[in-house]
Design an enzyme around this catalytic site. Structure first.
Site, PDB file in Angstrom:
ATOM      1  N   HIS A   1     -27.723  -7.310  -9.112  1.00 23.26           N
ATOM      2  CA  HIS A   1     -26.361  -7.835  -9.006  1.00 23.26           C
ATOM      3  C   HIS A   1     -26.016  -8.099  -7.556  1.00 23.26           C
ATOM      4  CE1 HIS A   1     -26.241  -3.425  -9.008  1.00 23.26           C
ATOM      5  NE2 HIS A   1     -25.240  -3.505  -8.149  1.00 23.26           N
TER       6      HIS A   1
ATOM      7  N   VAL B   1     -26.694   0.693 -10.265  1.00 18.77           N
ATOM      8  CA  VAL B   1     -26.979   0.100 -11.579  1.00 18.77           C
ATOM      9  C   VAL B   1     -28.294  -0.683 -11.489  1.00 18.77           C
ATOM     10  CG1 VAL B   1     -26.162  -1.462 -13.371  1.00 18.77           C
ATOM     11  CG2 VAL B   1     -24.515  -0.057 -12.104  1.00 18.77           C
TER      12      VAL B   1
HETATM   13  P1  AMP Z   1     -24.415  -0.807  -6.856  1.00 17.47           P
HETATM   14  O1  AMP Z   1     -24.106   0.447  -6.100  1.00 17.47           O
HETATM   15  O2  AMP Z   1     -24.749  -1.956  -5.966  1.00 17.47           O
HETATM   16  O3  AMP Z   1     -25.439  -0.587  -7.942  1.00 17.47           O
HETATM   17  O4  AMP Z   1     -23.048  -1.240  -7.542  1.00 17.47           O
HETATM   18  C1  AMP Z   1     -22.734  -1.025  -8.877  1.00 17.47           C
HETATM   19  C2  AMP Z   1     -21.333  -1.499  -9.082  1.00 17.47           C
HETATM   20  O5  AMP Z   1     -21.093  -1.623 -10.454  1.00 17.47           O
HETATM   21  C3  AMP Z   1     -20.249  -0.592  -8.500  1.00 17.47           C
HETATM   22  O6  AMP Z   1     -19.467  -1.328  -7.560  1.00 17.47           O
HETATM   23  C4  AMP Z   1     -19.435  -0.201  -9.734  1.00 17.47           C
HETATM   24  O7  AMP Z   1     -18.059  -0.082  -9.465  1.00 17.47           O
HETATM   25  C5  AMP Z   1     -19.743  -1.325 -10.690  1.00 17.47           C
HETATM   26  N1  AMP Z   1     -19.602  -1.035 -12.113  1.00 17.47           N
HETATM   27  C6  AMP Z   1     -20.121   0.014 -12.772  1.00 17.47           C
HETATM   28  N2  AMP Z   1     -19.822  -0.065 -14.078  1.00 17.47           N
HETATM   29  C7  AMP Z   1     -19.094  -1.195 -14.236  1.00 17.47           C
HETATM   30  C8  AMP Z   1     -18.482  -1.832 -15.353  1.00 17.47           C
HETATM   31  N3  AMP Z   1     -18.547  -1.328 -16.582  1.00 17.47           N
HETATM   32  N4  AMP Z   1     -17.818  -2.995 -15.148  1.00 17.47           N
HETATM   33  C9  AMP Z   1     -17.726  -3.513 -13.906  1.00 17.47           C
HETATM   34  N5  AMP Z   1     -18.282  -2.965 -12.817  1.00 17.47           N
HETATM   35  C10 AMP Z   1     -18.961  -1.813 -12.976  1.00 17.47           C
END
Ligand code: AMP
Length: 124
Positions: free
Chosen positions: A108, A104
């Site tokens: 974060h 994403v």
């Molecule tokens: P990253 O790989 O560090 O970009 O992690 C992205 C994280 O966002 C993953 O652990 C997903 O499970 C989480 N994620 C994606 N969409 C959502 C959402 N709508 N609400 C909460 N977490 C999410």
């Protein structure tokens, strides 16, 4: 570095899609990860539009940086993993860019814990 206004966390910040909120301050929002990798898995994001840590560390205002880091500590206390309040600790993870496995494109931190987590990095 161009920020994608349609990324999923931008939509959460605009209340266009729901989240399970854990904590919020003026500069950061924390909510449960939708696909938890441990008993505790919370995401902490800045409210400002920053793609990743490269972007944030270069371009965020000091108060935004403080707000995000303070949020990490507050969330750890709220979910019971902070060693400051007798928790057993946790891991904070920041995936950055393609090799870091970032999916994403809004900065974060993951706060992961509630159980022993084992080794730090696996390529599998
Ligand atoms: P990253 O790989 O560090 O970009 O992690 C992205 C994280 O966002 C993953 O652990 C997903 O499970 C989480 N994620 C994606 N969409 C959502 C959402 N709508 N609400 C909460 N977490 C999410």
């Amino acid at each position: 570095m161009k920020y994608d206004l349609n990324n999923i966390f931008a939509k959460i910040l605009r209340n266009e899609i729901p989240c399970q909120k854990v904590y919020e301050n003026d500069y950061a929002l924390a909510f449960n990860d939708i696909n938890p990798q441990a008993k505790i898995h919370v995401l902490v994001i800045p409210k400002g539009p920053y793609v990743n840590m490269d972007d944030f560390s270069q371009n965020a205002k000091n108060e935004e940086i403080v707000g995000l880091i303070r949020a990490l500590g507050e969330v750890a206390k709220i979910v019971g993993v902070s060693t400051y309040s007798e928790g057993q600790g946790y891991r904070y993870i920041g995936n950055n860019g393609p090799d870091g496995g970032q999916e994403v494109p809004h900065l974060h931190f993951h706060i992961v814990g509630g159980e022993p987590l084992g080794r730090m990095v696996s390529k599998r």
